[in-house]
Design a protein around this motif. Structure first.
Motif, PDB file in Angstrom:
ATOM      1  N   SER A 257       0.875  -1.288  -0.067  1.00  0.00           N
ATOM      2  CA  SER A 257      -0.023  -0.104   0.270  1.00  0.00           C
ATOM      3  C   SER A 257       0.926   1.225  -0.046  1.00  0.00           C
TER       4      SER A 257
ATOM      5  N   LEU B 212     -12.569   3.384   2.642  1.00  0.00           N
ATOM      6  CA  LEU B 212     -11.417   4.350   3.006  1.00  0.00           C
ATOM      7  C   LEU B 212     -11.287   4.956   1.774  1.00  0.00           C
TER       8      LEU B 212
ATOM      9  N   SER C 130      -5.172   5.131   1.159  1.00  0.00           N
ATOM     10  CA  SER C 130      -5.222   4.901   2.575  1.00  0.00           C
ATOM     11  C   SER C 130      -4.141   3.682   2.711  1.00  0.00           C
TER      12      SER C 130
ATOM     13  N   SER D  64      -3.459   0.152   4.268  1.00  0.00           N
ATOM     14  CA  SER D  64      -4.243  -0.912   5.011  1.00  0.00           C
ATOM     15  C   SER D  64      -3.540  -1.935   5.559  1.00  0.00           C
TER      16      SER D  64
ATOM     17  N   ASN E 207      -9.275  -1.645  10.312  1.00  0.00           N
ATOM     18  CA  ASN E 207      -8.365  -0.865   9.151  1.00  0.00           C
ATOM     19  C   ASN E 207      -8.816   0.473   9.319  1.00  0.00           C
ATOM     20  N   GLN E 208     -10.401   0.754   9.502  1.00  0.00           N
ATOM     21  CA  GLN E 208     -10.583   2.202   9.536  1.00  0.00           C
ATOM     22  C   GLN E 208     -10.063   2.933  10.876  1.00  0.00           C
TER      23      GLN E 208
ATOM     24  N   ALA F  67      -6.518   3.573  10.200  1.00  0.00           N
ATOM     25  CA  ALA F  67      -6.243   4.738   9.182  1.00  0.00           C
ATOM     26  C   ALA F  67      -6.851   6.329   9.899  1.00  0.00           C
ATOM     27  N   ASN F  68      -7.717   6.045  10.682  1.00  0.00           N
ATOM     28  CA  ASN F  68      -8.272   7.387  11.492  1.00  0.00           C
ATOM     29  C   ASN F  68      -7.412   7.472  12.718  1.00  0.00           C
TER      30      ASN F  68
END
Ligand code: HEC
Ligand code: HEC
Ligand code: HEC
Ligand code: HEC
Length: 435
Positions: A249, A267, A271, A273, A305-306, A309-310
């Motif tokens: 990624s 996403l 992003s 992952s 994963n969210q 990412a956040n």
């Protein structure tokens, strides 16, 4: 039912041999010419007694120390300003055979050997040579339960994926360490196995079925990811430890023509992952027998994963992941999933999920390739594939391996497109799921 339950209870207390404290006697003790390197077959012996010979001549683990003496190894430690690899704890944790406490910096290291997998010899030596020895008796004396799928997967994954004590960080990768990729079921097939699972073996020991082994491997991979994610010392500086993510990624061509966004993650493009391939495969394989549990895995993979990412707090999510692992292990060991899933339906479920996940990121594409290869190549293939499709199916599996060739620096989007098309072609030559 009861023995299975007892084994599960005792397993939770068994750490991998490298983390145990009882003394190791050394591979030479096991492999003496009167024992596991016997030139002549033993009368009444239930095992070949040639295990040492096989290990020494064929098992890659026997070379784990030579590897540390290679130029490739030295190039890694030189770049990192570490000690000679064969004296360096950061390398010995996985390439050395003994317990952490015994691994010395004096250089008298030992290769990964019998006791690294079977447990410290001192504990069970006397018991296991007795004429009345039984597998259960050996286990009670401290032999590591390699016959148990879950314990075996935890053992292999401890070095091939990593765990709380054995870790490959991004700086080690960047200094040149090969990228680790592991699928226990297919790798066990690629490893020169020294146990002969004949009638006599079956009389003495349980043999986990293929699907139990596969689930155990994927669940151990997931557990390894969560353990490393939860360990604050694994993270350096601004970012979480980069080796927990899908390498590609970040490491991909800037000239790619098409996007690699997985809609199922929700996403935005760009992003990064996680390397969460095992969660995708577990969810897919659970679907025919337990759709509710399957969908929890898919939701979980997306949520984790969210959160990463956040930059959300993942503590609660890691705990939830552990619960999912436990529930899935219970379902697998109850035999419910295996008995309720025809191979054709399992394949169909895996391929349907691959389609939903398109474009398949590299870790998932690799995990799919290894999983499909172990189902579709070899003596069991004809149980699943119609004879007229065998050749085309095997060509597709070859094409999958080629598309994922780690030495290819091809455009990631192009690689994903090839994988997706091959999986679709494969789906068209497999039998329909009748239930
Ligand atoms: C103590 C750490 C450790 C454990 C436990 C371990 N391995 Fe390994 N394994 C290694 C290392 C290190 C290598 C690379 C050896 C070398 O080439 O120097 C390796 C190599 C291999 C290879 C060859 C890989 C290749 O690219 O050719 C296979 C197959 C393999 N292991 C399978 C397994 C299986 C199956 C298990 C569990 C039953 C297992 N390993 C347990 C550390 C371990
Ligand atoms: C988390 C466990 C782990 C750690 C820590 C680790 N390795 Fe490895 N290493 C492996 C495994 C497993 C393999 C086999 C790779 C494969 O085939 O998938 C391997 C392979 C290698 C290889 C390539 C061997 C070959 O034949 O291609 C080299 C060189 C190497 N390691 C050097 C090192 C050095 C130097 C260090 C310390 C800086 C180190 N390793 C730390 C697990 C580890
Ligand atoms: C990488 C891990 C690994 C290493 C290294 C290893 N074994 Fe094994 N061994 C296994 C696994 C997995 C099995 C299959 C499960 C079982 O029967 O316990 C096995 C099975 C056996 C068996 C049982 C065969 C039977 O018919 O019951 C013997 C005996 C054995 N190993 C001896 C050895 C000896 C001696 C060495 C060292 C020379 C060694 N092993 C090294 C993992 C390993
Ligand atoms: C979040 C992004 C990110 C992830 C994920 C990531 N890397 Fe990197 N990687 C980088 C950056 C940034 C560099 C430094 C590039 C430079 O020095 O030009 C780098 C450098 C490297 C290098 C040195 C060669 C080079 O191109 O500079 C290697 C090898 C490497 N990474 C391997 C890996 C592997 C293997 C993984 C997965 C296990 C991985 N990376 C995951 C961002 C990432």
């Amino acid at each position: 039912m009861l023995p299975a339950l007892l084994l599960t209870l005792s397993l939770s207390q068994t750490s991998v041999p490298q983390d145990q404290h009882a003394p190791f006697l050394g591979t030479a003790t096991c492999g003496s010419s009167t024992c596991h390197d016997s030139p002549k077959p033993w009368r009444n012996a239930t095992v070949t007694m040639r295990e040492f010979w096989l290990w020494q001549t064929r098992d890659p683990h026997a070379r784990s120390l030579e590897t540390l003496q290679s130029d490739a190894a030295r190039a890694i430690t030189n770049q990192l300003g570490l000690a000679e690899p064969s004296h360096e704890p950061a390398c010995l944790t996985c390439h050395e055979g003994r317990q952490i406490a015994e691994k010395s910096e004096s250089g008298d290291a030992t290769a990964i050997g019998c006791e690294t997998c079977h447990g410290p010899g001192k504990a069970f030596l006397a018991t296991h040579v007795g004429t009345r020895s039984t597998h259960a008796g050996n286990l009670a004396a401290g032999m590591y339960p390699t016959t148990n799928a879950e314990a075996r997967a935890t053992l292999c994954a401890s070095c091939h994926v990593g765990d709380a004590t054995r870790r490959l960080s991004h700086i080690m990768y960047a200094a040149g360490h090969p990228r680790l990729r592991f699928e226990m079921h297919s790798w066990s097939g690629a490893w020169p196995y020294h146990a002969i699972e004949d009638r006599d073996y079956r009389r003495r020991k349980p043999i986990p079925d293929r699907s139990t082994m596969w689930f155990a491997g994927q669940l151990a991979n997931t557990e390894s990811l969560l353990t490393r994610l939860a360990d604050p010392s694994a993270h350096r500086g601004l970012f979480p430890e980069l080796s927990l993510f899908d390498c590609h990624s970040c490491h991909r061509s800037l000239h790619a023509k098409s996007s690699l966004v997985r809609q199922s993650l929700g996403l935005p493009p760009g992003s990064v992952s996680l390397d969460s391939a095992s969660m995708i495969l577990i969810g897919a394989a659970l679907k025919p027998a337990d759709p509710a549990l399957a969908s929890r895995w898919h939701t979980y993979e997306r949520d984790l994963n969210q959160a990463m990412a956040n930059r959300g707090d993942t503590t609660a999510l890691v705990a939830e992941g552990q619960r999912l692992i436990t529930e899935t292990r219970t379902a697998v060991s109850a035999g419910k999933l295996v008995a309720n899933t025809e191979p054709a339906c399992l394949l169909r479920a895996l391929l349907d999920e691959a389609k939903r996940q398109q474009p398949l990121p590299r870790p998932s594409a690799e995990a799919y390739t290894m999983t499909l290869a172990s189902m579709l190549i070899g003596p069991n293939a004809s149980l699943v594939v119609d004879p007229e499709h065998l050749i085309s199916v095997q060509a597709d599996v070859d094409a999958l391996y080629q598309a994922n060739d780690p030495t290819e620096s091809a455009d990631e989007a192009l690689r994903a497109a090839k994988v997706d098309a091959t999986l679709q072609h494969l789906a068209s030559s497999l039998p329909a799921c009748s239930s």
